[in-house]
Design a protein around this motif. Structure first.
Motif, mmCIF file in Angstrom:
data_model
loop_
_atom_site.group_PDB
_atom_site.id
_atom_site.type_symbol
_atom_site.label_atom_id
_atom_site.label_comp_id
_atom_site.label_asym_id
_atom_site.label_seq_id
_atom_site.Cartn_x
_atom_site.Cartn_y
_atom_site.Cartn_z
ATOM 1 N N LEU A 59 43.887 50.104 2.701
ATOM 2 C CA LEU A 59 42.717 50.803 3.252
ATOM 3 C C LEU A 59 42.425 52.127 2.522
ATOM 4 O O LEU A 59 41.318 52.321 2.007
ATOM 5 C CB LEU A 59 42.946 51.033 4.748
ATOM 6 C CG LEU A 59 41.705 51.103 5.608
ATOM 7 C CD1 LEU A 59 40.887 49.834 5.508
ATOM 8 C CD2 LEU A 59 42.112 51.351 7.052
ATOM 9 N N PRO A 60 43.410 53.048 2.452
ATOM 10 C CA PRO A 60 43.127 54.270 1.686
ATOM 11 C C PRO A 60 42.826 53.998 0.214
ATOM 12 O O PRO A 60 42.035 54.713 -0.403
ATOM 13 C CB PRO A 60 44.415 55.106 1.822
ATOM 14 C CG PRO A 60 45.436 54.205 2.374
ATOM 15 C CD PRO A 60 44.728 53.100 3.097
ATOM 16 N N LEU A 61 43.431 52.928 -0.308
ATOM 17 C CA LEU A 61 43.178 52.608 -1.716
ATOM 18 C C LEU A 61 41.725 52.200 -1.915
ATOM 19 O O LEU A 61 41.026 52.718 -2.803
ATOM 20 C CB LEU A 61 44.105 51.473 -2.176
ATOM 21 C CG LEU A 61 43.799 50.916 -3.559
ATOM 22 C CD1 LEU A 61 44.059 51.951 -4.629
ATOM 23 C CD2 LEU A 61 44.614 49.674 -3.857
ATOM 24 N N VAL A 62 41.251 51.280 -1.082
ATOM 25 C CA VAL A 62 39.866 50.811 -1.215
ATOM 26 C C VAL A 62 38.915 51.993 -1.078
ATOM 27 O O VAL A 62 37.995 52.172 -1.879
ATOM 28 C CB VAL A 62 39.550 49.754 -0.130
ATOM 29 C CG1 VAL A 62 38.058 49.487 -0.049
ATOM 30 C CG2 VAL A 62 40.294 48.474 -0.442
ATOM 31 N N PHE A 63 39.170 52.811 -0.061
ATOM 32 C CA PHE A 63 38.260 53.929 0.184
ATOM 33 C C PHE A 63 38.227 54.891 -1.002
ATOM 34 O O PHE A 63 37.174 55.189 -1.566
ATOM 35 C CB PHE A 63 38.656 54.652 1.471
ATOM 36 C CG PHE A 63 37.775 55.831 1.766
ATOM 37 C CD1 PHE A 63 36.410 55.655 1.959
ATOM 38 C CD2 PHE A 63 38.293 57.110 1.815
ATOM 39 C CE1 PHE A 63 35.579 56.737 2.206
ATOM 40 C CE2 PHE A 63 37.477 58.201 2.066
ATOM 41 C CZ PHE A 63 36.115 58.014 2.255
ATOM 42 N N SER A 64 39.406 55.359 -1.414
ATOM 43 C CA SER A 64 39.405 56.379 -2.465
ATOM 44 C C SER A 64 38.973 55.791 -3.806
ATOM 45 O O SER A 64 38.169 56.404 -4.527
ATOM 46 C CB SER A 64 40.783 57.043 -2.575
ATOM 47 O OG SER A 64 41.782 56.072 -2.779
ATOM 48 N N ALA A 65 39.457 54.574 -4.128
ATOM 49 C CA ALA A 65 39.139 54.013 -5.447
ATOM 50 C C ALA A 65 37.646 53.741 -5.572
ATOM 51 O O ALA A 65 37.028 54.059 -6.589
ATOM 52 C CB ALA A 65 39.922 52.723 -5.670
ATOM 53 N N LEU A 66 37.077 53.179 -4.512
ATOM 54 C CA LEU A 66 35.667 52.815 -4.602
ATOM 55 C C LEU A 66 34.764 54.045 -4.578
ATOM 56 O O LEU A 66 33.795 54.135 -5.330
ATOM 57 C CB LEU A 66 35.321 51.873 -3.452
ATOM 58 C CG LEU A 66 34.375 50.762 -3.832
ATOM 59 C CD1 LEU A 66 34.880 49.984 -5.018
ATOM 60 C CD2 LEU A 66 34.146 49.830 -2.662
ATOM 61 N N ALA A 67 35.085 54.988 -3.695
ATOM 62 C CA ALA A 67 34.252 56.198 -3.629
ATOM 63 C C ALA A 67 34.289 56.921 -4.980
ATOM 64 O O ALA A 67 33.246 57.310 -5.519
ATOM 65 C CB ALA A 67 34.735 57.112 -2.511
ATOM 66 N N LEU A 68 35.490 57.047 -5.552
ATOM 67 C CA LEU A 68 35.592 57.740 -6.841
ATOM 68 C C LEU A 68 34.913 56.939 -7.952
ATOM 69 O O LEU A 68 34.218 57.501 -8.809
ATOM 70 C CB LEU A 68 37.063 57.975 -7.202
ATOM 71 C CG LEU A 68 37.777 59.065 -6.384
ATOM 72 C CD1 LEU A 68 39.277 59.049 -6.656
ATOM 73 C CD2 LEU A 68 37.204 60.440 -6.709
ATOM 74 N N GLY A 69 35.112 55.597 -7.929
ATOM 75 C CA GLY A 69 34.513 54.740 -8.956
ATOM 76 C C GLY A 69 33.001 54.849 -8.933
ATOM 77 O O GLY A 69 32.353 55.017 -9.972
ATOM 78 N N VAL A 70 32.428 54.749 -7.724
ATOM 79 C CA VAL A 70 30.973 54.806 -7.621
ATOM 80 C C VAL A 70 30.464 56.209 -7.947
ATOM 81 O O VAL A 70 29.411 56.366 -8.573
ATOM 82 C CB VAL A 70 30.512 54.363 -6.214
ATOM 83 C CG1 VAL A 70 29.021 54.576 -6.043
ATOM 84 C CG2 VAL A 70 30.859 52.910 -6.002
ATOM 85 N N ALA A 71 31.230 57.233 -7.553
ATOM 86 C CA ALA A 71 30.821 58.599 -7.897
ATOM 87 C C ALA A 71 30.724 58.722 -9.419
ATOM 88 O O ALA A 71 29.782 59.325 -9.948
ATOM 89 C CB ALA A 71 31.810 59.617 -7.338
ATOM 90 N N GLY A 72 31.666 58.109 -10.126
ATOM 91 C CA GLY A 72 31.660 58.146 -11.593
ATOM 92 C C GLY A 72 30.445 57.417 -12.146
ATOM 93 O O GLY A 72 29.737 57.911 -13.022
#
Ligand code: ASP
Length: 430
Positions: A59-72
Motif C-alpha cells: 500500500l505505501p509502495l503503490v501510493f508513494s511510487a505512483l505519486a512520485l512517478g506521475v509527479a515526474g
C-alpha cells in the motif's frame, strides 16, 4: 546459505532445492499424513510469512511510487513539447508492449492445463493476500466503470483492498504535486521519497528470506501437486521471453525505422554495450550513465534530449516490466482457474502501464507491484511466490527492454525535433 553468493544465485538454489525435494516427497509419500502436515503447518506458513513481509508494504509502495512517478511525468509535460512527446510515447509504447504480452498469453495459455481437482486444491489453499479479494463478478459498464475507480474515500478504498481506486488517488496526488508551486510541495515530495526509501528497505530485508521462502513455497507446491506444475512454469517463462524478444527486435525496429529514421541494425549495433550492461545488472538505474553516453555519442541525440528522456524513462518508461506484469497476471489467473473477462483484462493493461510508471529501475523492482493488480482482478496474490524463483532471468531480459525503450524514445523525440545527427563512425568502446 552462504551470504557470499549473490542473492539471485541463492534464490535459484532455493528454487532448485524446493522443487527437487518437493517432487521427491510427492513421489515417495504423496498424500501421506506426515507430508500433508509438513506442507500445511511448516512449509506453507513459512512461505506465506515471507510473502506477507512484502504484501504489508504494498500500500505505501503503490501510493508513494505512483505519486512520485506521475509527479515526474507531470513535470515533463510542463517542460513543453519535448515533455509532451516523451509522455505520449511512454504511454503508447508501454500500452503496445502490454497488449503484445496479453495477446501471447491468451493464445499460448501457459497456465492452463492443470487437472480440475488440482486447481480446486490450489484455490482452496490460496490465501487472500493483503486484502479481501473481490472478483469483479458483475462488472460495471460504461461510466459506471470509471465511477468504480474514483474513490469517495481513499482510506476506505485502501482498507477494502480496492487497489485500482488507491492507484487513482495516488495518480491524482501526483498530478497535484506536479501542478502546485514547487516550493510549496517540496516538503511533501521529500516525505514521499522518504516513505518510498523505507518501503524499499523493508522489501530488501524481506528479500533476505527469499531463498528460504522460495524453497518453502516450491516445496509446498510440488509436494502437493507433483512435477506436472513445472510444465506450466516453463511455458510461462517461454511466453515472457518470446514477448520480450518480439517487442525488442520487431516493435522497436519498426519504431526506430519509421519514427526514428534510423537503420535498426545500426541502432542495435551501437547500443549493444548498453544492452549487455542492462542484462547483467538487471537495473535501469545502474545502466543510466552508460546509456546517456552512448545515446549522445553513438546515436547523435542532443545532450539535453538524451538527459531528459533517459532520466525520466529509466523509471517511467518500462516496456519490458509492463509486458512482464501483464503476462504474469494472466498466467496466474489461468493457473488458479480465474476467468478474466475482457474488461478485467483491460484493467490489467491499464494497471500494468501504471505499474511500469511506478516501478523503480532496480533488480526485482516490479515484483511487489504485481500484487495490487492480482488483488484487483481476483487472483490469489500469493501466486507471485511461484514466479519468484524464475524471476531473475526474466528481470535481466526485461531490463534490456526497459533501457532499449528509453533510448528508442530519445531517438524518436530527437528525430521529431529534427535534431538527430547520427555520426558516421563511432569510437570502438561502448
Ligand atoms: N529490473 C527492472 C529495471 O531496472 C525493473 C523490474 O522490472 O523489476 O528496469
Amino acid at each position: 546459505m552462504s551470504e557470499r553468493w549473490p542473492l539471485h544465485v541463492r534464490i535459484l538454489i532455493g528454487l532448485a532445492v524446493g522443487i527437487v525435494t518437493g517432487v521427491a516427497a510427492n513421489v515417495v509419500a504423496g498424500g501421506e499424513p506426515w507430508l500433508v502436515n509438513t506442507t500445511d503447518y511448516v512449509t506453507e506458513p513459512f512461505g506465506r510469512i515471507f510473502l506477507r513481509l512484502i504484501f504489508m508494504v504494498v500500500l505505501p509502495l503503490v501510493f508513494s511510487a505512483l505519486a512520485l512517478g506521475v509527479a515526474g511525468l507531470g513535470d515533463a509535460a510542463r517542460l513543453g513539447r519535448i515533455g509532451a512527446k516523451t509522455f505520449a510515447y511512454t504511454i503508447l509504447a508501454t500500452g503496445l508492449s502490454v497488449a503484445l504480452g496479453l495477446l501471447l498469453v491468451n493464445v499460448v495459455r501457459p497456465g492452463a492445463g492443470l487437472p480440475e481437482e488440482t486447481r480446486a486444491a490450489l484455490a482452496a489453499n490460496a490465501s487472500r493476500g493483503p486484502a479481501p479479494v473481490t472478483a469483479p463478478t458483475d462488472a460495471p459498464v460504461g461510466l459506471q466503470a470509471v465511477l468504480a475507480i474514483v474513490p469517495d474515500n481513499p482510506l476506505r478504498a485502501a482498507v477494502n483492498g480496492d487497489m485500482l481506486a488507491v492507484m487513482f488517488f495516488s495518480l491524482m496526488v501526483g498530478l497535484g504535486l506536479a501542478m502546485a508551486p514547487r516550493e510549496t510541495v517540496a516538503p511533501l515530495i521529500a516525505v514521499l521519497e522518504g516513505l518510498y526509501a523505507v518501503v524499499m528497505q523493508v522489501i530488501e530485508l524481506a528479500m533476505r528470506l527469499a531463498p528460504y521462502g522460495v524453497a518453502a513455497l516450491l516445496f509446498t507446491l510440488t509436494a502437493r501437486l507433483g512435477a506436472g506444475v513445472l510444465r506450466q512454469l516453463a511455458s510461462y517463462v517461454l511466453v515472457v521471453l518470446a514477448g520480450l524478444a518480439i517487442h525488442q527486435f520487431v516493435t522497436y525496429s519498426l519504431i526506430i525505422r519509421f519514427l526514428g529514421g534510423m537503420s535498426p541494425v545500426l541502432f542495435f549495433q551501437r547500443i549493444r554495450t548498453v544492452m549487455i550492461t542492462a542484462f547483467s545488472t538487471s537495473s535501469s538505474n545502474a545502466t543510466l550513465p552508460l546509456a546517456l553516453i552512448v545515446t549522445e555519442r553513438n546515436l547523435g541525440v542532443p545532450r539535453e534530449i538524451a538527459n531528459f528522456v533517459l532520466t525520466l524513462g529509466s523509471t517511467a518508461n518500462q516496456n519490458g516490466t509492463a509486458l512482464f506484469e501483464g503476462v504474469t497476471v494472466l498466467f496466474l489467473a489461468q493457473f488458479y482457474g480465474v476467468e478474466l473477462s475482457l474488461q478485467s483484462q483491460l484493467m490489467v493493461v491499464l494497471m500494468s502501464i501504471l505499474a511500469g510508471v511506478g516501478t523503480a529501475g532496480v533488480p526485482g523492482g516490479s515484483l511487489p507491484l504485481i500484487v495490487p493488480v492480482l488483488v484487483t482482478v481476483g487472483v490469489p496474490p500469493e501466486g507471485i511466490g511461484i514466479i519468484f524463483g524464475v524471476d531473475r532471468v526474466l528481470d535481466m531480459c526485461r531490463t534490456v527492454l526497459n533501457v532499449t525503450g528509453d533510448i528508442t524514445a530519445a531517438v524518436v523525440v530527437a528525430n521529431s525535433e529534427h535534431t538527430l545527427e547520427v555520426p558516421a563512425v563511432v569510437p570502438d568502446v561502448a
